[in-house]
Write a protein that holds these residues in place. Structure first.
Motif, short mmCIF file in Angstrom:
data_model
loop_
_atom_site.label_atom_id
_atom_site.label_comp_id
_atom_site.label_asym_id
_atom_site.label_seq_id
_atom_site.Cartn_x
_atom_site.Cartn_y
_atom_site.Cartn_z
N VAL A 206 36.63 74.49 35.72
CA VAL A 206 36.22 75.79 36.28
C VAL A 206 36.14 75.75 37.80
O VAL A 206 36.38 76.77 38.47
CB VAL A 206 34.89 76.28 35.68
N LEU A 214 40.25 81.04 28.15
CA LEU A 214 39.37 80.53 27.10
C LEU A 214 40.04 80.62 25.73
O LEU A 214 40.46 81.70 25.30
CB LEU A 214 38.07 81.34 27.10
N ILE A 226 30.55 79.21 28.03
CA ILE A 226 30.74 79.54 29.45
C ILE A 226 29.44 80.17 29.93
O ILE A 226 29.24 81.39 29.85
CB ILE A 226 31.94 80.48 29.65
N VAL A 249 30.70 83.55 25.94
CA VAL A 249 30.50 83.76 27.37
C VAL A 249 29.15 84.43 27.62
O VAL A 249 28.76 85.35 26.89
CB VAL A 249 31.63 84.64 27.95
#
Length: 334
Positions: A206, A214, A226, A249
Protein backbone atom coordinates in the motif's frame (compact mmCIF):
# COMPACT_ATOMS: atom_id res chain seq x y z
CA UNK A 1 -25.43 -46.34 -18.04
CA UNK A 2 -26.24 -42.78 -19.13
CA UNK A 3 -25.99 -40.24 -16.32
CA UNK A 4 -29.17 -38.25 -15.66
CA UNK A 5 -29.05 -34.49 -15.14
CA UNK A 6 -31.42 -32.04 -13.43
CA UNK A 7 -31.34 -28.28 -12.88
CA UNK A 8 -31.86 -26.67 -9.46
CA UNK A 9 -32.24 -22.89 -9.15
CA UNK A 10 -34.94 -20.22 -9.45
CA UNK A 11 -36.59 -20.06 -12.87
CA UNK A 12 -35.28 -16.52 -13.39
CA UNK A 13 -31.71 -17.69 -12.81
CA UNK A 14 -32.19 -20.59 -15.21
CA UNK A 15 -33.49 -18.29 -17.96
CA UNK A 16 -30.54 -15.93 -17.51
CA UNK A 17 -27.72 -18.45 -17.08
CA UNK A 18 -28.98 -21.44 -19.07
CA UNK A 19 -30.53 -20.36 -22.37
CA UNK A 20 -31.86 -23.38 -24.30
CA UNK A 21 -28.81 -23.64 -26.55
CA UNK A 22 -26.48 -23.98 -23.55
CA UNK A 23 -28.11 -27.30 -22.58
CA UNK A 24 -28.13 -28.84 -26.07
CA UNK A 25 -24.58 -30.27 -25.75
CA UNK A 26 -25.67 -32.48 -22.83
CA UNK A 27 -27.47 -34.92 -25.10
CA UNK A 28 -27.07 -37.65 -26.27
CA UNK A 29 -24.23 -38.56 -23.89
CA UNK A 30 -26.29 -37.44 -20.87
CA UNK A 31 -30.02 -37.48 -20.20
CA UNK A 32 -31.53 -34.13 -19.21
CA UNK A 33 -34.56 -35.01 -17.07
CA UNK A 34 -36.20 -31.61 -17.54
CA UNK A 35 -35.32 -28.15 -18.77
CA UNK A 36 -37.53 -26.72 -16.00
CA UNK A 37 -35.38 -26.23 -12.89
CA UNK A 38 -36.21 -27.58 -9.46
CA UNK A 39 -36.97 -24.50 -7.36
CA UNK A 40 -38.17 -26.16 -4.16
CA UNK A 41 -36.85 -29.59 -3.21
CA UNK A 42 -39.90 -30.29 -1.01
CA UNK A 43 -42.42 -30.63 -3.85
CA UNK A 44 -43.58 -34.00 -5.17
CA UNK A 45 -42.24 -33.21 -8.63
CA UNK A 46 -38.84 -32.25 -7.26
CA UNK A 47 -38.57 -35.38 -5.17
CA UNK A 48 -39.58 -37.56 -8.12
CA UNK A 49 -36.87 -35.95 -10.26
CA UNK A 50 -34.29 -36.19 -7.48
CA UNK A 51 -34.80 -39.95 -7.23
CA UNK A 52 -33.42 -40.31 -10.77
CA UNK A 53 -30.74 -37.62 -10.68
CA UNK A 54 -27.03 -38.40 -10.92
CA UNK A 55 -25.86 -34.85 -11.65
CA UNK A 56 -27.40 -31.65 -10.32
CA UNK A 57 -26.65 -28.44 -12.22
CA UNK A 58 -27.14 -25.56 -9.78
CA UNK A 59 -27.19 -21.78 -10.02
CA UNK A 60 -27.64 -18.70 -7.85
CA UNK A 61 -30.54 -19.18 -5.44
CA UNK A 62 -30.44 -22.98 -5.40
CA UNK A 63 -32.03 -24.25 -2.17
CA UNK A 64 -29.79 -25.81 0.46
CA UNK A 65 -28.84 -29.40 -0.30
CA UNK A 66 -29.00 -31.08 3.11
CA UNK A 67 -29.62 -34.52 4.57
CA UNK A 68 -33.33 -34.41 3.77
CA UNK A 69 -32.72 -33.53 0.13
CA UNK A 70 -30.06 -36.22 -0.22
CA UNK A 71 -32.40 -38.80 1.30
CA UNK A 72 -34.63 -38.20 -1.74
CA UNK A 73 -31.65 -38.35 -4.15
CA UNK A 74 -30.10 -41.80 -3.68
CA UNK A 75 -28.26 -41.69 -7.04
CA UNK A 76 -26.87 -38.17 -6.73
CA UNK A 77 -23.09 -38.17 -7.16
CA UNK A 78 -22.24 -34.70 -8.46
CA UNK A 79 -23.31 -31.08 -7.93
CA UNK A 80 -22.00 -28.76 -10.65
CA UNK A 81 -22.51 -25.10 -9.77
CA UNK A 82 -22.84 -22.61 -12.64
CA UNK A 83 -21.66 -19.72 -10.48
CA UNK A 84 -18.97 -18.94 -7.92
CA UNK A 85 -19.30 -19.74 -4.24
CA UNK A 86 -21.04 -22.99 -3.22
CA UNK A 87 -21.29 -22.02 0.46
CA UNK A 88 -24.94 -21.02 0.24
CA UNK A 89 -26.34 -24.34 -0.99
CA UNK A 90 -23.86 -27.15 -0.33
CA UNK A 91 -24.67 -28.46 3.13
CA UNK A 92 -22.35 -30.49 5.34
CA UNK A 93 -24.23 -33.63 4.32
CA UNK A 94 -22.89 -33.31 0.76
CA UNK A 95 -19.31 -33.56 1.96
CA UNK A 96 -20.16 -36.30 4.46
CA UNK A 97 -21.78 -38.42 1.76
CA UNK A 98 -18.96 -37.99 -0.73
CA UNK A 99 -20.86 -35.87 -3.24
CA UNK A 100 -18.38 -34.36 -5.69
CA UNK A 101 -18.80 -30.60 -6.20
CA UNK A 102 -17.49 -28.24 -8.83
CA UNK A 103 -17.88 -24.52 -9.40
CA UNK A 104 -17.74 -22.07 -12.30
CA UNK A 105 -15.74 -19.64 -10.17
CA UNK A 106 -12.93 -19.61 -12.74
CA UNK A 107 -15.40 -18.60 -15.46
CA UNK A 108 -16.86 -15.90 -13.22
CA UNK A 109 -13.36 -14.58 -12.50
CA UNK A 110 -12.83 -13.64 -16.15
CA UNK A 111 -15.12 -10.56 -16.39
CA UNK A 112 -14.02 -9.32 -12.95
CA UNK A 113 -10.40 -9.48 -14.04
CA UNK A 114 -11.22 -7.80 -17.37
CA UNK A 115 -13.04 -4.97 -15.54
CA UNK A 116 -10.11 -4.58 -13.15
CA UNK A 117 -7.53 -4.37 -15.94
CA UNK A 118 -9.63 -1.80 -17.78
CA UNK A 119 -9.86 0.32 -14.64
CA UNK A 120 -6.13 0.01 -13.94
CA UNK A 121 -5.30 1.28 -17.43
CA UNK A 122 -7.81 4.14 -17.19
CA UNK A 123 -6.70 5.08 -13.68
CA UNK A 124 -3.00 5.27 -14.54
CA UNK A 125 -3.87 7.32 -17.64
CA UNK A 126 -6.00 9.59 -15.37
CA UNK A 127 -8.82 9.25 -17.89
CA UNK A 128 -11.65 9.49 -15.35
CA UNK A 129 -10.29 12.68 -13.76
CA UNK A 130 -9.48 14.33 -17.10
CA UNK A 131 -12.92 13.46 -18.47
CA UNK A 132 -14.54 15.02 -15.40
CA UNK A 133 -12.58 18.25 -15.96
CA UNK A 134 -13.62 18.32 -19.61
CA UNK A 135 -17.29 17.75 -18.78
CA UNK A 136 -17.16 20.45 -16.12
CA UNK A 137 -15.24 23.20 -17.94
CA UNK A 138 -16.51 22.71 -21.50
CA UNK A 139 -13.13 24.05 -22.61
CA UNK A 140 -9.69 22.96 -23.76
CA UNK A 141 -7.97 20.58 -21.35
CA UNK A 142 -4.21 20.10 -21.21
CA UNK A 143 -3.90 16.66 -19.59
CA UNK A 144 -0.16 16.71 -18.84
CA UNK A 145 -0.44 20.05 -17.06
CA UNK A 146 -3.09 18.55 -14.79
CA UNK A 147 -1.42 15.17 -14.33
CA UNK A 148 2.25 15.17 -15.34
CA UNK A 149 2.59 11.61 -13.97
CA UNK A 150 -0.15 10.21 -16.19
CA UNK A 151 0.53 6.98 -18.08
CA UNK A 152 0.99 3.26 -17.59
CA UNK A 153 4.71 2.93 -18.30
CA UNK A 154 6.44 1.30 -15.29
CA UNK A 155 3.70 2.18 -12.84
CA UNK A 156 3.46 -0.10 -9.82
CA UNK A 157 0.27 -2.14 -9.46
CA UNK A 158 -0.36 -3.84 -6.13
CA UNK A 159 -2.62 -6.90 -6.11
CA UNK A 160 -4.01 -7.84 -2.69
CA UNK A 161 -4.92 -11.53 -2.85
CA UNK A 162 -3.56 -14.11 -5.27
CA UNK A 163 -7.07 -15.48 -5.72
CA UNK A 164 -8.52 -16.79 -8.99
CA UNK A 165 -9.37 -13.23 -9.94
CA UNK A 166 -6.10 -11.79 -8.68
CA UNK A 167 -4.11 -14.34 -10.69
CA UNK A 168 -6.15 -13.71 -13.83
CA UNK A 169 -5.56 -9.97 -13.46
CA UNK A 170 -1.84 -10.73 -13.29
CA UNK A 171 -2.03 -12.87 -16.43
CA UNK A 172 -3.90 -10.16 -18.34
CA UNK A 173 -1.35 -7.52 -17.29
CA UNK A 174 1.66 -9.49 -18.53
CA UNK A 175 1.78 -7.59 -21.83
CA UNK A 176 1.84 -4.23 -20.06
CA UNK A 177 5.11 -2.63 -18.93
CA UNK A 178 4.02 -2.48 -15.31
CA UNK A 179 5.69 -3.41 -12.04
CA UNK A 180 3.31 -5.88 -10.35
CA UNK A 181 3.57 -6.77 -6.68
CA UNK A 182 1.34 -9.09 -4.69
CA UNK A 183 0.48 -9.40 -1.01
CA UNK A 184 -0.99 -12.74 0.03
CA UNK A 185 0.04 -14.74 3.13
CA UNK A 186 -0.54 -18.02 1.29
CA UNK A 187 1.48 -17.17 -1.82
CA UNK A 188 4.91 -18.82 -1.85
CA UNK A 189 8.04 -17.34 -3.40
CA UNK A 190 7.97 -20.14 -5.99
CA UNK A 191 4.37 -19.34 -6.94
CA UNK A 192 5.18 -15.62 -7.15
CA UNK A 193 8.09 -16.42 -9.43
CA UNK A 194 5.89 -18.55 -11.67
CA UNK A 195 3.39 -15.68 -11.88
CA UNK A 196 6.18 -13.22 -12.69
CA UNK A 197 5.44 -10.96 -9.73
CA UNK A 198 7.20 -9.83 -6.58
CA UNK A 199 5.77 -10.96 -3.24
CA UNK A 200 5.67 -8.12 -0.71
CA UNK A 201 4.04 -7.38 2.63
CA UNK A 202 0.67 -5.66 2.71
CA UNK A 203 2.26 -2.62 4.37
CA UNK A 204 4.87 -2.37 1.63
CA UNK A 205 2.29 -2.83 -1.11
CA UNK A 206 0.00 0.00 0.00
CA UNK A 207 2.91 2.36 0.65
CA UNK A 208 4.56 1.92 -2.77
CA UNK A 209 1.84 1.15 -5.31
CA UNK A 210 0.25 3.58 -7.76
CA UNK A 211 -2.76 1.26 -8.03
CA UNK A 212 -3.98 -0.97 -5.20
CA UNK A 213 -6.51 -3.60 -6.33
CA UNK A 214 -8.31 -5.78 -3.78
CA UNK A 215 -9.00 -9.44 -4.62
CA UNK A 216 -9.17 -11.18 -1.24
CA UNK A 217 -12.13 -13.39 -0.21
CA UNK A 218 -14.72 -12.25 2.31
CA UNK A 219 -14.01 -14.28 5.44
CA UNK A 220 -14.20 -13.50 9.16
CA UNK A 221 -10.41 -13.10 9.10
CA UNK A 222 -10.50 -10.56 6.25
CA UNK A 223 -13.16 -8.19 7.61
CA UNK A 224 -11.65 -4.67 7.65
CA UNK A 225 -8.49 -6.10 6.10
CA UNK A 226 -7.89 -2.64 4.64
CA UNK A 227 -8.08 -0.76 7.92
CA UNK A 228 -7.58 2.90 8.78
CA UNK A 229 -3.82 2.52 9.22
CA UNK A 230 -3.33 0.90 5.81
CA UNK A 231 -5.54 3.54 4.21
CA UNK A 232 -3.41 6.24 5.85
CA UNK A 233 -0.30 4.66 4.29
CA UNK A 234 -1.62 4.67 0.71
CA UNK A 235 0.65 6.88 -1.32
CA UNK A 236 -0.54 10.31 -2.41
CA UNK A 237 -2.22 10.18 -5.83
CA UNK A 238 -2.82 6.41 -5.68
CA UNK A 239 -6.01 4.74 -6.87
CA UNK A 240 -7.74 2.09 -4.75
CA UNK A 241 -9.88 -0.45 -6.66
CA UNK A 242 -12.32 -2.78 -4.90
CA UNK A 243 -14.09 -5.53 -6.84
CA UNK A 244 -14.05 -7.96 -3.89
CA UNK A 245 -16.43 -7.06 -1.04
CA UNK A 246 -17.16 -3.83 0.81
CA UNK A 247 -16.75 -5.35 4.25
CA UNK A 248 -13.04 -5.89 3.61
CA UNK A 249 -12.50 -2.12 3.85
CA UNK A 250 -12.92 0.47 6.60
CA UNK A 251 -15.20 2.64 4.46
CA UNK A 252 -15.28 5.56 6.90
CA UNK A 253 -11.49 5.75 6.88
CA UNK A 254 -11.45 5.39 3.09
CA UNK A 255 -13.90 8.24 2.63
CA UNK A 256 -12.00 10.44 5.06
CA UNK A 257 -8.79 9.87 3.10
CA UNK A 258 -10.54 10.54 -0.22
CA UNK A 259 -11.92 13.79 1.15
CA UNK A 260 -8.35 14.95 1.78
CA UNK A 261 -8.13 15.09 -2.02
CA UNK A 262 -5.04 12.96 -2.61
CA UNK A 263 -6.59 9.51 -3.14
CA UNK A 264 -8.83 8.10 -5.87
CA UNK A 265 -11.18 5.12 -5.57
CA UNK A 266 -12.97 2.85 -8.02
CA UNK A 267 -15.57 0.91 -6.06
CA UNK A 268 -17.70 -1.81 -7.62
CA UNK A 269 -18.72 -3.09 -4.18
CA UNK A 270 -19.64 -1.35 -0.93
CA UNK A 271 -21.21 -2.07 2.43
CA UNK A 272 -24.15 -1.91 2.42
CA UNK A 273 -24.64 -3.13 -1.14
CA UNK A 274 -26.51 0.10 -1.95
CA UNK A 275 -25.12 3.06 -0.03
CA UNK A 276 -27.46 5.53 1.70
CA UNK A 277 -28.53 8.28 -0.67
CA UNK A 278 -26.63 10.90 1.34
CA UNK A 279 -23.30 9.06 1.13
CA UNK A 280 -20.45 11.28 -0.04
CA UNK A 281 -19.13 8.39 -2.13
CA UNK A 282 -21.82 9.29 -4.69
CA UNK A 283 -20.71 12.87 -5.14
CA UNK A 284 -16.99 13.08 -4.50
CA UNK A 285 -15.10 13.77 -7.75
CA UNK A 286 -12.32 11.33 -6.82
CA UNK A 287 -14.69 8.35 -6.68
CA UNK A 288 -16.08 6.16 -9.45
CA UNK A 289 -18.93 3.99 -8.18
CA UNK A 290 -20.31 1.12 -10.24
CA UNK A 291 -23.21 -1.12 -9.11
CA UNK A 292 -21.44 -4.51 -8.92
CA UNK A 293 -21.04 -4.77 -12.68
CA UNK A 294 -17.60 -6.41 -12.67
CA UNK A 295 -18.93 -9.96 -12.26
CA UNK A 296 -20.74 -12.00 -14.89
CA UNK A 297 -23.69 -10.11 -16.35
CA UNK A 298 -25.62 -10.19 -19.62
CA UNK A 299 -24.11 -12.57 -22.15
CA UNK A 300 -21.25 -13.37 -19.74
CA UNK A 301 -23.63 -15.52 -17.69
CA UNK A 302 -23.67 -18.18 -20.39
CA UNK A 303 -19.92 -18.68 -19.92
CA UNK A 304 -20.70 -20.10 -16.46
CA UNK A 305 -23.34 -22.41 -17.92
CA UNK A 306 -20.83 -23.61 -20.49
CA UNK A 307 -18.34 -24.32 -17.71
CA UNK A 308 -20.86 -26.43 -15.77
CA UNK A 309 -22.03 -28.26 -18.90
CA UNK A 310 -18.42 -29.02 -19.85
CA UNK A 311 -17.93 -30.54 -16.39
CA UNK A 312 -20.97 -32.79 -16.95
CA UNK A 313 -19.61 -33.89 -20.33
CA UNK A 314 -16.28 -34.75 -18.71
CA UNK A 315 -18.12 -36.98 -16.26
CA UNK A 316 -19.98 -38.67 -19.11
CA UNK A 317 -16.60 -39.50 -20.67
CA UNK A 318 -15.32 -40.91 -17.38
CA UNK A 319 -12.94 -37.98 -16.80
CA UNK A 320 -12.39 -36.18 -13.48
CA UNK A 321 -13.84 -32.76 -12.72
CA UNK A 322 -11.72 -29.87 -13.95
CA UNK A 323 -12.84 -27.41 -11.27
CA UNK A 324 -13.47 -29.45 -8.11
CA UNK A 325 -14.38 -27.77 -4.83
CA UNK A 326 -13.23 -29.46 -1.63
CA UNK A 327 -14.63 -28.90 1.85
CA UNK A 328 -11.21 -27.81 3.13
CA UNK A 329 -11.04 -25.08 0.46
CA UNK A 330 -14.01 -23.23 1.93
CA UNK A 331 -12.00 -21.79 4.82
CA UNK A 332 -9.88 -19.81 2.33
CA UNK A 333 -12.27 -18.99 -0.51
CA UNK A 334 -15.34 -16.85 -0.93
Amino acid sequence: MTLKVALAMPAQTARAVFPARSLDPLEPSLTLLSRDPLQDFRTQRAQAVLRETDILLTGWGCPMIDDDVLDHAPQLKYVLHAAGSVKHHIGAACWERGIQVSSAADANAIPVAEYTVAMIVLANKRVLQIARVLHTTHAEVLPEQLFPDMGNYRKRVGIIGASRIGRHVIRLLRDYELDIVVADPYLTEAEAGALGVERVSLDQLVATSDIVSLHAPSLPSTRNLIDAELIRRLRSGATFINTARGELVDQDALLARIQRGDLYAILDVTTPWVLPSESAFYTHPNVLLTPHVAGSLGNELERMASSAVAEALRLARGEPLRFPVRAEDLAFTA
